[in-house]
Design an enzyme around this catalytic site. Structure first.
Site, PDB file in Angstrom:
ATOM      1  N   HIS A  93     -67.203  78.366 -21.442  1.00 58.90           N
ATOM      2  CA  HIS A  93     -68.148  77.785 -20.479  1.00 58.90           C
ATOM      3  C   HIS A  93     -68.851  76.547 -21.025  1.00 58.90           C
ATOM      4  O   HIS A  93     -69.494  75.818 -20.271  1.00 58.90           O
ATOM      5  CB  HIS A  93     -69.166  78.840 -19.998  1.00 58.90           C
ATOM      6  CG  HIS A  93     -70.320  79.051 -20.923  1.00 58.90           C
ATOM      7  ND1 HIS A  93     -70.408  80.128 -21.783  1.00 58.90           N
ATOM      8  CD2 HIS A  93     -71.447  78.329 -21.134  1.00 58.90           C
ATOM      9  CE1 HIS A  93     -71.538  80.050 -22.470  1.00 58.90           C
ATOM     10  NE2 HIS A  93     -72.184  78.970 -22.090  1.00 58.90           N
ATOM     11  N   ASP A 141     -64.526  84.373 -22.145  1.00 63.68           N
ATOM     12  CA  ASP A 141     -65.306  83.157 -22.413  1.00 63.68           C
ATOM     13  C   ASP A 141     -65.028  82.637 -23.828  1.00 63.68           C
ATOM     14  O   ASP A 141     -65.880  82.714 -24.714  1.00 63.68           O
ATOM     15  CB  ASP A 141     -66.794  83.460 -22.209  1.00 63.68           C
ATOM     16  CG  ASP A 141     -67.645  82.202 -22.147  1.00 63.68           C
ATOM     17  OD1 ASP A 141     -67.078  81.096 -22.140  1.00 63.68           O
ATOM     18  OD2 ASP A 141     -68.887  82.337 -22.104  1.00 63.68           O
ATOM     19  N   SER A 162     -75.156  78.971 -26.936  1.00 65.66           N
ATOM     20  CA  SER A 162     -73.842  79.288 -26.377  1.00 65.66           C
ATOM     21  C   SER A 162     -72.707  78.842 -27.279  1.00 65.66           C
ATOM     22  O   SER A 162     -72.751  77.751 -27.854  1.00 65.66           O
ATOM     23  CB  SER A 162     -73.663  78.590 -25.030  1.00 65.66           C
ATOM     24  OG  SER A 162     -74.316  79.292 -24.019  1.00 65.66           O
TER      25      SER A 162
END
Length: 263
Positions: free
Chosen positions: A75, A120, A213
């Site tokens: 992502h 992911d 992230s």
């Protein structure tokens, strides 16, 4: 869907810098007060990299898994125009011996879904290899059958926000110790969004947050830090009472091995 903040070691790594064993030892103060994290010891998480765009803006973390490869979250939307910065601790300092590495190829897991945030994971092939040193080396990868049970105390690191409403991210690399949760326990917070390619940690007074992230969730196995999760998503306010959700690396290892073998 709540506004989610989309947040086997290789022999080629060489004996001098084996995977998962930092030359500079990390010091984790247990379940410390990255939201409610603490500054890391400089250089003690040598696989942690910063992904930066061409303006030098840090937008995601990642982990070196060899001199040539970095793993991050799908992502994050990494492009070959972005760079990998290794050996960094203080993003506000010009004194550090950092390595700015160009990206040759981006391999996003083809099963990644932005709607479910399943699978992911992205692999980055570096254009020039990282030079391993005291402050730059690889994390170990788990094997597909490794088990990291609920309750295991692990660590996550990153330059993400230390408060969800903070204007900027911290300069210094943050770290936090946090326990793994079972998926059954995690579903009490997140329901059906939790799948078997995710693993949860936290809800213990610490949390990953925006900017973390793609970075690592690492647990110790046989004395070496092993990549168990990739920071993926969680509470849109980075609540420290909600578990953070990470891509479950053991489930993604077959895909990783396939890409590495073919490239």
């Amino acid at each position: 869907m709540a506004s989610l903040w989309l947040l086997s070691c290789f022999s080629l790594v060489g004996a001098a810098f084996g995977c998962g064993v930092p030359a500079i030892h990390p010091v984790l103060s247990g379940l410390s007060r990255i939201v409610n994290g603490e500054d890391a010891v400089p250089g003690s998480w040598p696989w942690q990299v910063s992904l930066q765009d061409k303006t030098g803006f840090h937008f995601c973390g990642g982990s070196l898994i060899s001199e040539d490869w970095v793993v991050t979250a799908a992502h994050c939307g990494v492009r070959t125009s972005d760079v990998v910065v290794a050996g960094e601790f203080d993003q506000g300092s010009d004194e550090e011996n950092i390595q700015v590495l160009k990206i040759a190829k981006v391999f996003k897991n083809p099963k990644f879904s932005i709607l479910t945030v399943n699978n992911d994971i992205t692999l980055l092939k570096l254009a020039t290899p990282a030079r391993f040193s005291q402050t730059v080396s690889a994390v170990c990868l788990p094997s597909a059958d490794d088990d990291f049970p609920a309750g295991t105390l692990c660590a996550t690191t990153g330059w993400g926000k230390t408060k969800y409403n903070a204007n900027k991210t911290p300069d210094k690399l943050q770290q936090a110790a946090l326990p793994l949760l079972s998926n059954a326990e995690c579903k009490k917070s997140w329901g059906r969004r939790i799948t078997d390619v995710m693993i949860c940690a936290g809800a213990s007074g610490v949390s990953s947050c925006m900017g973390d992230s793609g970075g690592p969730l690492v647990c110790q196995k046989d004395g070496a830090w092993t990549l168990v999760g990739i920071v993926s998503w969680g509470s849109d306010t980075c609540s420290t009472s909600s578990p953070g959700v990470y891509a479950r690396v053991t489930k993604l290892i077959p895909w990783v091995q396939k890409i590495l073998a073919a490239n």
